[in-house]
Scaffold this motif. Sequence first.
Motif, short mmCIF file in Angstrom:
data_model
loop_
_atom_site.label_atom_id
_atom_site.label_comp_id
_atom_site.label_asym_id
_atom_site.label_seq_id
_atom_site.Cartn_x
_atom_site.Cartn_y
_atom_site.Cartn_z
N UNK A 167 -4.88 -7.13 10.50
CA UNK A 167 -3.59 -6.92 10.32
C UNK A 167 -3.01 -7.89 9.25
N UNK A 168 -2.21 -7.14 8.42
CA UNK A 168 -1.09 -7.92 7.47
C UNK A 168 -0.32 -8.48 8.25
N UNK A 169 0.82 -9.35 7.53
CA UNK A 169 1.91 -9.64 8.24
C UNK A 169 3.06 -9.42 7.47
N UNK A 170 3.82 -8.59 8.32
CA UNK A 170 5.28 -7.98 7.47
C UNK A 170 6.39 -8.83 8.35
N UNK A 171 7.09 -9.72 7.58
CA UNK A 171 8.21 -10.60 8.19
C UNK A 171 7.93 -10.97 9.36
N UNK A 172 6.78 -11.88 9.33
CA UNK A 172 6.24 -12.81 10.36
C UNK A 172 5.66 -12.00 11.66
N UNK A 173 5.15 -10.89 11.65
CA UNK A 173 4.78 -10.00 12.49
C UNK A 173 4.04 -8.99 12.22
N UNK A 174 3.48 -8.07 13.29
CA UNK A 174 2.55 -7.03 12.83
C UNK A 174 3.27 -5.75 12.10
N UNK A 175 2.70 -4.94 11.64
CA UNK A 175 3.39 -3.69 11.05
C UNK A 175 3.71 -2.86 12.08
N UNK A 176 4.69 -2.16 11.62
CA UNK A 176 5.19 -1.15 12.81
C UNK A 176 4.16 0.01 13.14
N UNK A 177 3.34 0.37 12.26
CA UNK A 177 2.27 1.26 12.25
C UNK A 177 1.29 0.96 13.52
N UNK A 178 1.00 -0.34 13.38
CA UNK A 178 -0.12 -1.04 14.30
C UNK A 178 0.68 -1.16 15.58
N UNK A 179 1.79 -1.34 15.68
CA UNK A 179 2.46 -1.51 17.28
C UNK A 179 2.65 -0.14 17.49
N UNK A 180 3.02 0.76 16.75
CA UNK A 180 3.09 2.21 17.39
C UNK A 180 1.77 2.88 17.90
N UNK A 181 0.88 2.43 17.36
CA UNK A 181 -0.61 3.06 18.11
C UNK A 181 -0.91 2.27 19.02
N UNK A 182 -0.65 1.00 19.16
CA UNK A 182 -0.83 0.25 20.59
C UNK A 182 -0.01 0.95 21.65
N UNK A 183 1.36 1.01 21.23
CA UNK A 183 2.17 1.46 22.23
C UNK A 183 1.88 3.08 22.73
N UNK A 184 1.69 4.00 21.86
CA UNK A 184 1.45 5.19 21.94
C UNK A 184 -0.08 5.52 22.90
#
Length: 185
Positions: free
Chosen positions: A77-94
Amino acid sequence: MSKPKIAVIVGSLSKQSINRKLGEGLAKLMQDQAEFEFIDIGHLPLYNRDFDNMPDFKPFEDIKPQIRGCQGVLFITPEYNRSIPSALKNVLDGLSRPYGKSVWAGIPAAVIGSSPGGAASAMAQQHLRNVLVSLDMPTMAQPEGFVRWSDTLLDADGNIGAASHDFLSKFMSKFLAWVQLNSKK
């Protein structure tokens, strides 16, 4: 355990992603010890609970067999605004939906990431670890992989460079041992 199959999920969707390059270098580094499958997450729609058990959920359902066929998951993971990218969170949630049908539960994981900054992707990795706990993924605690990007991290052929070779070899060896220790398959 025979040669384990590892799913690789890179949080960045950029074609020039340094984290994708890092992932490819790590896969090359350990290609004799494991098989690596990079999971494409760029085509997924934004997860919406209304998708559960509906045709719109199909892109997520199509990825589930790829994850189920692996013995471990390497998150880069890269760091976007001190958190994970939305695409990564999206696949985890989905892929954790519909409720009770999460693909993630029990699959051993490791987290690593790179950035040109001094802290690399430390904050994003911590946030990601919190999410992985809620998904019931046993996640390797040590060594942590806060990799500062430089032009010498990889050589011209995409191999891990000399300065980082020992650390990243140790990281990946520990991860593969973690997979073997925690694998359900």
